[in-house]
Design an enzyme around this catalytic site. Sequence first.
Site, PDB file in Angstrom:
ATOM      1  N   ASP A  36     -35.643  -8.575 -12.206  1.00  0.00           N
ATOM      2  CA  ASP A  36     -36.755 -10.156 -11.940  1.00  0.00           C
ATOM      3  C   ASP A  36     -37.841  -9.489 -13.072  1.00  0.00           C
ATOM      4  O   ASP A  36     -38.280 -10.245 -13.742  1.00  0.00           O
ATOM      5  CB  ASP A  36     -36.774 -11.101 -10.925  1.00  0.00           C
ATOM      6  CG  ASP A  36     -37.378  -9.854  -9.539  1.00  0.00           C
ATOM      7  OD1 ASP A  36     -36.875  -8.204  -9.999  1.00  0.00           O
ATOM      8  OD2 ASP A  36     -38.619  -9.755  -9.636  1.00  0.00           O
ATOM      9  N   THR A  47     -41.576 -17.357  -4.163  1.00  0.00           N
ATOM     10  CA  THR A  47     -40.368 -17.235  -4.808  1.00  0.00           C
ATOM     11  C   THR A  47     -38.359 -17.383  -4.509  1.00  0.00           C
ATOM     12  O   THR A  47     -38.088 -17.830  -4.947  1.00  0.00           O
ATOM     13  CB  THR A  47     -39.664 -15.399  -5.281  1.00  0.00           C
ATOM     14  OG1 THR A  47     -39.880 -15.347  -4.319  1.00  0.00           O
ATOM     15  CG2 THR A  47     -41.645 -15.193  -5.535  1.00  0.00           C
ATOM     16  N   LEU A  59     -35.576 -15.971  -8.247  1.00  0.00           N
ATOM     17  CA  LEU A  59     -36.208 -15.096  -9.455  1.00  0.00           C
ATOM     18  C   LEU A  59     -38.081 -14.756  -9.361  1.00  0.00           C
ATOM     19  O   LEU A  59     -38.893 -15.669  -9.590  1.00  0.00           O
ATOM     20  CB  LEU A  59     -36.368 -15.994 -10.873  1.00  0.00           C
ATOM     21  CG  LEU A  59     -36.241 -15.466 -11.747  1.00  0.00           C
ATOM     22  CD1 LEU A  59     -34.784 -14.289 -11.146  1.00  0.00           C
ATOM     23  CD2 LEU A  59     -35.141 -16.342 -13.010  1.00  0.00           C
ATOM     24  N   HIS A  60     -38.218 -14.236  -8.933  1.00  0.00           N
ATOM     25  CA  HIS A  60     -39.252 -13.200  -8.031  1.00  0.00           C
ATOM     26  C   HIS A  60     -40.456 -13.069  -8.948  1.00  0.00           C
ATOM     27  O   HIS A  60     -41.356 -13.988  -8.937  1.00  0.00           O
ATOM     28  CB  HIS A  60     -39.125 -11.877  -7.444  1.00  0.00           C
ATOM     29  CG  HIS A  60     -38.304 -11.694  -6.051  1.00  0.00           C
ATOM     30  ND1 HIS A  60     -38.679 -12.658  -4.594  1.00  0.00           N
ATOM     31  CD2 HIS A  60     -37.358 -11.874  -6.323  1.00  0.00           C
ATOM     32  CE1 HIS A  60     -37.773 -12.198  -3.965  1.00  0.00           C
ATOM     33  NE2 HIS A  60     -36.799 -12.083  -4.792  1.00  0.00           N
ATOM     34  N   ASP A  61     -40.656 -12.272  -9.397  1.00  0.00           N
ATOM     35  CA  ASP A  61     -41.888 -11.827 -10.332  1.00  0.00           C
ATOM     36  C   ASP A  61     -41.998 -12.543 -11.747  1.00  0.00           C
ATOM     37  O   ASP A  61     -42.947 -12.670 -12.223  1.00  0.00           O
ATOM     38  CB  ASP A  61     -41.631 -10.164 -11.453  1.00  0.00           C
ATOM     39  CG  ASP A  61     -41.007  -8.940 -10.159  1.00  0.00           C
ATOM     40  OD1 ASP A  61     -41.650  -9.057  -8.949  1.00  0.00           O
ATOM     41  OD2 ASP A  61     -40.235  -7.789 -10.331  1.00  0.00           O
TER      42      ASP A  61
END
Length: 312
Positions: free
Chosen positions: A14, A195, A241-243
């Site tokens: 990510d 997220t 999809l954290h970042d």
Amino acid sequence: MPRKIIIDTDPGQDDAVAILLALASPDEIEVLGITAVAGNVPLALTQKNARMVCELAGRPDIRVFAGCDRPLAGALVTAEHVHGKTGLDGPALPDPTMPLQDAHAVAFLIETLRAAPEGEVSLCPLGPLTNIATALREAPEIAPKIREIVLMGGAYFEVGNITPTAEFNIFVDPEAASIVFASGVPLTVMPLDVTHNALVTKPRNDAFRAVGTAAGEAVAAMTDFFERYDREKYGSEGAPLHDPCVTAYLIRPGLFRGRHINVEIETEGRFTRGMTVADWWGVSGRAPNATFMGDIDADAFFTLLTDRLGRL
Ligand SMILES: [Ca+2]
């Protein structure tokens, strides 16, 4: 004028998507450099992965620096169980040929901020906050130079993912997080509350692949890999999809909604070390120190991301 940023990262699939989104968006974002930190996998892999991602984006000119290889206190906790042995399992990417810079990431952070006008450079941490905290501790005079720190980390309503009460990035180095949250620098936080609503469903994954670029194909392969773990763990419809929420915020801040509140880092709790104690309801009387996001327009986020991956 594009915003000048330094991405601090522990790639991580990510993280890779977040970097690709930034490099695909030169009208909005100018990446001054990428600083790698130990986190998802050890530093030797995160600095290498960061260079692989730059080359995938066709940007071997980006300067990549290696930083801290362990948290301020205690042993490094990694997450190969999520990201695979390399941290970037999924696509078959070639080893990087672009060089790693000689300088330490912390020295690059300090020198760049010292030389910059006040409020010009933003920092975008996508991993444990060790590099950023070390820079602030070694050179406290850089704090007013930072326009904003936009970071992925923490959780409140979603509580935790690496322990029942802690999100991974904060848990790996709570002492570093505590320094950053007490720094007085404007903070914008993308916690799991956001997220976990940015899920790569099958149609969204198909859309990455359909853009027809090497980056789109690689992102589809990364999120395919990432997804196995989350489906098993959460039974969710796709991997969060954290970042990329961090770099998407720089392009379209209106995709996110949150509150300017007090957030403290638990460094001592018997069961709660690494917890982000977010005063969402304003009951503590403590002064606000962060804009803590709570929601995302996920469809618009994925439309933006897919469109930008098609430009690389
Ligand atoms: Ca990360």
